[in-house]
Design a protein around this motif. Sequence first.
Motif, PDB file in Angstrom:
ATOM      1  N   PRO A  33      44.940  80.493  76.357  1.00 30.28           N
ATOM      2  CA  PRO A  33      44.588  82.161  76.586  1.00 30.28           C
ATOM      3  C   PRO A  33      43.050  82.285  77.068  1.00 30.28           C
ATOM      4  N   HIS A  34      43.148  84.075  77.615  1.00 33.86           N
ATOM      5  CA  HIS A  34      42.281  84.722  78.540  1.00 33.86           C
ATOM      6  C   HIS A  34      42.734  84.015  79.666  1.00 33.86           C
ATOM      7  N   SER A  35      43.483  83.862  80.861  1.00 35.42           N
ATOM      8  CA  SER A  35      43.574  82.877  81.510  1.00 35.42           C
ATOM      9  C   SER A  35      43.154  81.505  81.971  1.00 35.42           C
ATOM     10  N   THR A  36      42.916  80.972  80.634  1.00 32.72           N
ATOM     11  CA  THR A  36      42.190  79.466  80.739  1.00 32.72           C
ATOM     12  C   THR A  36      43.068  78.667  81.146  1.00 32.72           C
ATOM     13  N   VAL A  37      42.365  77.765  82.305  1.00 34.34           N
ATOM     14  CA  VAL A  37      43.298  77.213  83.263  1.00 34.34           C
ATOM     15  C   VAL A  37      41.858  75.738  82.558  1.00 34.34           C
ATOM     16  N   SER A  38      42.954  74.042  82.866  1.00 36.17           N
ATOM     17  CA  SER A  38      42.066  72.884  82.752  1.00 36.17           C
ATOM     18  C   SER A  38      42.866  72.180  83.277  1.00 36.17           C
ATOM     19  N   TYR A  39      41.994  71.434  84.237  1.00 38.82           N
ATOM     20  CA  TYR A  39      43.372  69.989  84.502  1.00 38.82           C
ATOM     21  C   TYR A  39      42.749  68.679  84.211  1.00 38.82           C
ATOM     22  N   VAL A  40      43.042  67.620  83.585  1.00 35.13           N
ATOM     23  CA  VAL A  40      42.941  66.274  83.548  1.00 35.13           C
ATOM     24  C   VAL A  40      43.884  65.630  84.458  1.00 35.13           C
ATOM     25  N   ALA A  45      33.936  77.735  75.243  1.00 30.75           N
ATOM     26  CA  ALA A  45      34.861  77.304  74.435  1.00 30.75           C
ATOM     27  C   ALA A  45      36.528  76.861  74.631  1.00 30.75           C
ATOM     28  N   PHE A  46      36.616  78.142  74.949  1.00 32.12           N
ATOM     29  CA  PHE A  46      38.969  78.359  75.474  1.00 32.12           C
ATOM     30  C   PHE A  46      38.842  76.893  76.245  1.00 32.12           C
ATOM     31  N   GLN A  47      37.830  77.098  77.262  1.00 33.31           N
ATOM     32  CA  GLN A  47      37.845  75.959  78.511  1.00 33.31           C
ATOM     33  C   GLN A  47      38.296  74.454  77.614  1.00 33.31           C
ATOM     34  N   GLN A  48      36.761  74.653  77.040  1.00 35.34           N
ATOM     35  CA  GLN A  48      36.753  72.503  75.575  1.00 35.34           C
ATOM     36  C   GLN A  48      38.527  72.925  74.893  1.00 35.34           C
ATOM     37  N   ALA A  49      38.748  73.802  74.596  1.00 33.91           N
ATOM     38  CA  ALA A  49      39.916  73.762  73.454  1.00 33.91           C
ATOM     39  C   ALA A  49      41.313  73.302  74.558  1.00 33.91           C
ATOM     40  N   ALA A  50      41.068  73.702  75.566  1.00 35.88           N
ATOM     41  CA  ALA A  50      42.009  73.438  76.879  1.00 35.88           C
ATOM     42  C   ALA A  50      42.173  72.331  77.231  1.00 35.88           C
ATOM     43  N   THR A  51      41.146  71.539  77.441  1.00 36.93           N
ATOM     44  CA  THR A  51      40.103  70.083  77.413  1.00 36.93           C
ATOM     45  C   THR A  51      41.712  68.808  76.200  1.00 36.93           C
ATOM     46  N   HIS A  52      41.078  69.457  75.631  1.00 37.23           N
ATOM     47  CA  HIS A  52      40.920  68.540  74.738  1.00 37.23           C
ATOM     48  C   HIS A  52      42.903  68.649  74.370  1.00 37.23           C
ATOM     49  N   SER A  53      43.098  69.780  74.590  1.00 36.58           N
ATOM     50  CA  SER A  53      44.375  69.494  74.047  1.00 36.58           C
ATOM     51  C   SER A  53      45.333  68.911  75.791  1.00 36.58           C
ATOM     52  N   ALA A  54      44.857  68.722  76.608  1.00 35.91           N
ATOM     53  CA  ALA A  54      45.330  67.822  77.439  1.00 35.91           C
ATOM     54  C   ALA A  54      45.707  66.627  77.308  1.00 35.91           C
ATOM     55  N   ASP A  55      44.841  66.391  76.075  1.00 38.95           N
ATOM     56  CA  ASP A  55      45.055  65.001  75.492  1.00 38.95           C
ATOM     57  C   ASP A  55      46.761  64.967  75.243  1.00 38.95           C
ATOM     58  N   LEU A  56      47.475  65.944  74.535  1.00 44.75           N
ATOM     59  CA  LEU A  56      48.625  65.635  74.363  1.00 44.75           C
ATOM     60  C   LEU A  56      49.412  65.209  75.890  1.00 44.75           C
ATOM     61  N   GLY A  57      49.137  65.644  76.950  1.00 43.49           N
ATOM     62  CA  GLY A  57      49.803  65.852  78.043  1.00 43.49           C
ATOM     63  C   GLY A  57      49.734  64.240  78.566  1.00 43.49           C
ATOM     64  N   ILE A  58      48.518  63.224  78.477  1.00 43.67           N
ATOM     65  CA  ILE A  58      48.728  62.261  78.386  1.00 43.67           C
ATOM     66  C   ILE A  58      49.296  61.189  77.539  1.00 43.67           C
ATOM     67  N   GLU A  59      49.444  61.909  76.487  1.00 45.20           N
ATOM     68  CA  GLU A  59      50.209  61.130  75.906  1.00 45.20           C
ATOM     69  C   GLU A  59      51.048  60.559  75.240  1.00 45.20           C
ATOM     70  N   SER A  60      52.000  62.566  76.072  1.00 47.34           N
ATOM     71  CA  SER A  60      53.258  61.487  76.042  1.00 47.34           C
ATOM     72  C   SER A  60      53.705  61.724  77.254  1.00 47.34           C
ATOM     73  N   ALA A  61      53.320  61.961  78.590  1.00 49.70           N
ATOM     74  CA  ALA A  61      53.451  61.144  79.108  1.00 49.70           C
ATOM     75  C   ALA A  61      53.338  59.752  79.354  1.00 49.70           C
ATOM     76  N   THR A  62      51.947  59.119  79.267  1.00 50.09           N
ATOM     77  CA  THR A  62      51.862  57.245  78.287  1.00 50.09           C
ATOM     78  C   THR A  62      53.008  57.251  77.373  1.00 50.09           C
ATOM     79  N   THR A  63      53.585  57.704  76.372  1.00 51.18           N
ATOM     80  CA  THR A  63      54.524  57.408  75.725  1.00 51.18           C
ATOM     81  C   THR A  63      55.604  56.901  76.589  1.00 51.18           C
ATOM     82  N   TRP A  64      56.588  58.406  76.974  1.00 51.43           N
ATOM     83  CA  TRP A  64      57.030  58.080  77.711  1.00 51.43           C
ATOM     84  C   TRP A  64      57.928  56.787  78.762  1.00 51.43           C
ATOM     85  N   LEU A  65      56.214  56.478  79.714  1.00 52.53           N
ATOM     86  CA  LEU A  65      56.274  55.494  80.233  1.00 52.53           C
ATOM     87  C   LEU A  65      56.379  54.813  80.016  1.00 52.53           C
ATOM     88  N   ASN A  66      56.185  54.169  78.790  1.00 51.26           N
ATOM     89  CA  ASN A  66      55.836  52.407  77.899  1.00 51.26           C
ATOM     90  C   ASN A  66      58.156  52.880  76.634  1.00 51.26           C
TER      91      ASN A  66
END
Length: 201
Positions: free
Chosen positions: A188-195, A46-67
């Motif tokens: 949380p709990h040392s969860t790390v996710s990469y996208v 559950a923590f891993q899935q939540a972290a992966t979903h949060s990665a979308d924020l990074g993609i959106e932020s980077a894409t917004t800046w690029l545009n």
Amino acid sequence: MRSSIKKTEEGVVLIIALIVLVAMTLAALAIIRSVDTNNLIAGNLAFQQAATHSADLGIESATTWLNSATDTTLAVDVNTEGYVANGSDPLFSPDATNDKLSWDNYWNRYIKVNRSVKTLTTDASGNTVSYIIDRLCPAAGSTDKMTCVISPTAASLANSGGSASAGSTQPNPPHPFCYRITVRVDGPHSTVSYVQSIVYK
């Protein structure tokens, strides 16, 4: 004689009852341990899935800046945005290390040492999103005289010929360039996710 046999039988029954009791106790402990392990695994997933979903924020932020960035801005490194104009430099490519690094080791040993990483504010779930943006070009500067990675559609159009004799000359195709966005989420709990995502502009 009968009394002696009866006492012997009662002693055997007691031993058997104790053995059964020990076996049932061990079985109960095994079930409890199994349930705890399953709950721990489910929680980690559950923590891993939540972290992966949060990665979308990074993609959106980077894409917004690029545009919003101009070609002039994208021709040079922008450290505050985690942007590198020569992102296809072998130093920043996981394949170039040839030592089978995990993503975590690659990020800590290469990215954090050689790059400026953009880090967003920690969200309500306790996930901290960081990312880097690589323009897939061999060097910084204008793309006019540089061989950069372009989108498959643009590459296909560039390689297809028009029929001038039929009066339908192929127009000069656009060359949307490729940008690689790599996002790391620390939760949380040392969860790390990469996208990782490739976008075109």
